[in-house]
Structures are given as C-alpha cells and as structure tokens.
Scaffold this active site. Sequence first.
Site, mmCIF file in Angstrom:
data_model
loop_
_atom_site.group_PDB
_atom_site.id
_atom_site.type_symbol
_atom_site.label_atom_id
_atom_site.label_comp_id
_atom_site.label_asym_id
_atom_site.label_seq_id
_atom_site.Cartn_x
_atom_site.Cartn_y
_atom_site.Cartn_z
ATOM 1 N NE ARG A 194 -6.420 -12.534 5.056
ATOM 2 C CZ ARG A 194 -7.055 -11.398 5.192
ATOM 3 N NH1 ARG A 194 -6.843 -10.409 4.344
ATOM 4 N NH2 ARG A 194 -7.906 -11.201 6.174
ATOM 5 C CG HIS B 110 -5.421 -6.139 -0.255
ATOM 6 N ND1 HIS B 110 -6.632 -6.193 0.394
ATOM 7 C CD2 HIS B 110 -5.506 -7.022 -1.289
ATOM 8 C CE1 HIS B 110 -7.417 -7.061 -0.227
ATOM 9 N NE2 HIS B 110 -6.753 -7.575 -1.250
ATOM 10 C CD GLU C 168 -8.821 -9.065 -3.524
ATOM 11 O OE1 GLU C 168 -7.662 -9.496 -3.297
ATOM 12 O OE2 GLU C 168 -9.618 -8.769 -2.614
ATOM 13 C CE LYS D 30 -4.087 -2.041 2.154
ATOM 14 N NZ LYS D 30 -4.984 -1.978 3.339
ATOM 15 C CG ASN E 81 -3.746 -2.289 6.715
ATOM 16 O OD1 ASN E 81 -3.494 -1.731 5.651
ATOM 17 N ND2 ASN E 81 -4.858 -2.965 6.917
ATOM 18 C CE1 TYR F 257 -9.620 -2.867 0.132
ATOM 19 C CE2 TYR F 257 -8.989 -1.037 -1.273
ATOM 20 C CZ TYR F 257 -8.649 -2.047 -0.405
ATOM 21 O OH TYR F 257 -7.327 -2.247 -0.067
ATOM 22 C CG PHE G 209 -14.351 1.300 6.900
ATOM 23 C CD1 PHE G 209 -13.800 0.708 5.766
ATOM 24 C CD2 PHE G 209 -15.248 0.557 7.669
ATOM 25 C CE1 PHE G 209 -14.126 -0.589 5.408
ATOM 26 C CE2 PHE G 209 -15.576 -0.743 7.322
ATOM 27 C CZ PHE G 209 -15.017 -1.317 6.182
ATOM 28 C CB THR H 161 -7.314 -5.908 9.302
ATOM 29 O OG1 THR H 161 -7.633 -7.076 8.535
ATOM 30 C CG2 THR H 161 -7.591 -4.679 8.475
ATOM 31 N NE ARG I 134 -2.508 -5.864 7.036
ATOM 32 C CZ ARG I 134 -3.481 -6.643 6.569
ATOM 33 N NH1 ARG I 134 -3.978 -7.622 7.318
ATOM 34 N NH2 ARG I 134 -3.964 -6.440 5.367
#
Length: 161
Positions: free
Chosen positions: A88, A121, A132, A12, A118, A52, A60, A94, A105
């Site tokens: 993950r 993704h 995705e 990100k 964070n 998203y 949010f 998250t 993270r």
Amino acid sequence: MNEVERTLVIIKPDAVVRGLIGEIISRFEKKGLKIVGMKMIWIDRELAEKHYEEHKGKPFFEALIDYITKAPVVVMVVEGRYAVEVVRKMAGATDPKDAAPGTIRGDYGLDIGDAIYNVIHASDSKESAEREISLYFKPEEIYEYCKAADWFYREKKQAKC
C-alpha cells in the site's frame, strides 16, 4: 514476530496498455517481496462487481467497473513481511494527484479531468487480501518457493528455505 502476509495486486488496464507491467513488478521484487502467483486476465463485469462490491451504489461505481474491464490486467499474489502495508505504501494515495513522487501512483498515475487512472490496485487489509486473492486464484495457482537470496536473510546460517 515474522509477519509474512500475502496481498493481491492488480496492474490495471491503463498500466498494461502503457507498457508498465515490468516496471511495476520490478519495484516489488527490488523491495524484497515475492510474487507467488501471477496471471494476465481480462476481468469481466461479474468478477469486477464481486471485487468492488463495497462500492456498489456509489456514484463512481459504473466508471470503476468500466475502467477495470476495459483491457487486460495482471493479477498477482505478493508475499512478504507486512506485505499489505508495504505494498500500500509503495502504491501511494489512491488519487494520483495526491500520491507522493516515488510511489507507483505518484510516478505513473494520471488525473485526466473527471477520470483518474491510478495504474494499480492493492488490498487494503489482510481480510480484504484473503477475500480478493480467493476471487482470482485457486490454491494450486499460488506457489511456495525459495528465492536465491532467502538463505542470506535467515536468522541462522544453516536455516533452510
């Protein structure tokens, strides 16, 4: 059974501007995962909303769109055994304050008052990963190749990559 999967990872904007791209990629490679697609892009609002879409209407949502479109990102297709689950776990919770030390993270995420950064993704399921990946990559942008050590981990010594 050999559950080789592909998953989408986005490094990100906050990680990009903090110079964490190499560190994050290195973690995946050290784990034995293979990067089969990668590019740096600047996500526009339209693509962010598609990505998203399940969060549209949530409180949010606008902050999330602003965050992911604030600076360039690195998008990657990561391949390996149980890649969705493995990535993950490596990413961590998250919310960075809930992420265990040693996770991406947990080590690099920031919780700054009303905002969380964070850094990464990771697709949350095989189905999400497929959807995705198709948002960010054309089939010809994903590559099949052998890593130098692939032969070593094959079941049969003479198996070719």
